[in-house]
Design an enzyme around this catalytic site. Structure first.
Site, PDB file in Angstrom:
ATOM      1  N   GLU A 189      39.114  -9.143  24.238  1.00  0.00           N
ATOM      2  CA  GLU A 189      40.125  -9.119  25.290  1.00  0.00           C
ATOM      3  C   GLU A 189      39.741  -8.179  26.426  1.00  0.00           C
ATOM      4  O   GLU A 189      39.857  -8.525  27.606  1.00  0.00           O
ATOM      5  CB  GLU A 189      41.484  -8.677  24.732  1.00  0.00           C
ATOM      6  CG  GLU A 189      42.024  -9.539  23.619  1.00  0.00           C
ATOM      7  CD  GLU A 189      41.687  -8.996  22.232  1.00  0.00           C
ATOM      8  OE1 GLU A 189      40.505  -8.685  21.959  1.00  0.00           O
ATOM      9  OE2 GLU A 189      42.609  -8.883  21.404  1.00  0.00           O
TER      10      GLU A 189
ATOM     11  N   HIS B 187      36.077  -4.989  22.607  1.00  0.00           N
ATOM     12  CA  HIS B 187      36.867  -6.072  22.038  1.00  0.00           C
ATOM     13  C   HIS B 187      36.833  -7.250  23.016  1.00  0.00           C
ATOM     14  O   HIS B 187      36.728  -7.059  24.233  1.00  0.00           O
ATOM     15  CB  HIS B 187      38.311  -5.637  21.833  1.00  0.00           C
ATOM     16  CG  HIS B 187      38.507  -4.661  20.722  1.00  0.00           C
ATOM     17  ND1 HIS B 187      39.706  -4.521  20.074  1.00  0.00           N
ATOM     18  CD2 HIS B 187      37.659  -3.773  20.143  1.00  0.00           C
ATOM     19  CE1 HIS B 187      39.606  -3.588  19.145  1.00  0.00           C
ATOM     20  NE2 HIS B 187      38.368  -3.112  19.169  1.00  0.00           N
TER      21      HIS B 187
ATOM     22  N   CYS C  19      45.255  -5.993  19.495  1.00  0.00           N
ATOM     23  CA  CYS C  19      45.555  -4.659  18.965  1.00  0.00           C
ATOM     24  C   CYS C  19      46.235  -3.839  20.070  1.00  0.00           C
ATOM     25  O   CYS C  19      46.428  -4.324  21.185  1.00  0.00           O
ATOM     26  CB  CYS C  19      44.263  -3.984  18.502  1.00  0.00           C
ATOM     27  SG  CYS C  19      43.151  -3.538  19.860  1.00  0.00           S
TER      28      CYS C  19
END
Length: 184
Positions: A49, A47, A77
């Site tokens: 991040e 992801h 998330c």
């Protein structure tokens, strides 16, 4: 947020969900950034991040990103929120809400749980419409064709950006537009 959006657009070009993130150091300088790379690398943890936090830790020479800010185009998330807590970032800034997987406002608030030893500040809704539009355009373009060629998670996230039933009503995103700077 401009740089995070640039990373998101690049991710969309190689077929990943267009989410981008940057990490800003205490001096206000972007030290790392990334777009989603799950499709590109086949790594389920790739992801934006997580990748940006890993790269920022390399630059900083430590996993403790104290004083840093994570800026991301979509509400993180649970995995990414947890990574931000583990990295000890001071602040998370995000664009659009994610009513299907958001874990800092929409579904959960994993980063500000009072049982944690570190709780970053959270600011949401920064350029939310622009961030959500990028995702909507991406999902719209794949739904115009044969989505059987695309991973199921792409089709399932088509309604990103608006809170839905089950959203955390105690957390509201601030509707703040960028004033030409990276942070509000």
């Amino acid at each position: 947020m401009d740089q995070a959006l640039d990373h998101a657009r690049r991710a969309g070009r190689w077929g990943d969900v267009p989410i981008g993130a940057v990490v800003v150091n205490p001096s206000g300088i972007v030290v790392a950034g990334a777009g989603n790379e799950r499709e590109l690398t086949g790594d389920p943890t790739a992801h934006a991040e997580v990748l940006a936090l890993r790269r920022a830790a390399e630059v900083a020479g430590t996993w403790r990103l104290i004083g840093h800010t994570l800026v991301v185009t979509l509400e993180p998330c649970a995995m990414c929120g947890g990574a931000a807590v583990a990295a000890r970032v001071d602040r998370i800034v995000y664009g659009a809400l994610d009513p299907k997987a958001g874990a800092v406002a929409s579904l959960f608030d994993v980063v500000r749980d009072p049982r944690l030893n570190h709780r970053p500040k959270v600011t949401g809704g920064i350029r939310a419409e622009q961030c959500a539009r990028l995702l909507s355009e991406f999902f719209g373009s794949i739904s115009d064709g044969d989505v059987s060629e695309w991973p199921m998670e792409l089709a399932s996230k088509a309604s990103v950006g608006q809170p839905t039933e089950g959203s955390n009503p105690s957390v509201t995103a601030t509707k703040t537009e960028s004033r030409g700077s990276l942070l509000p």
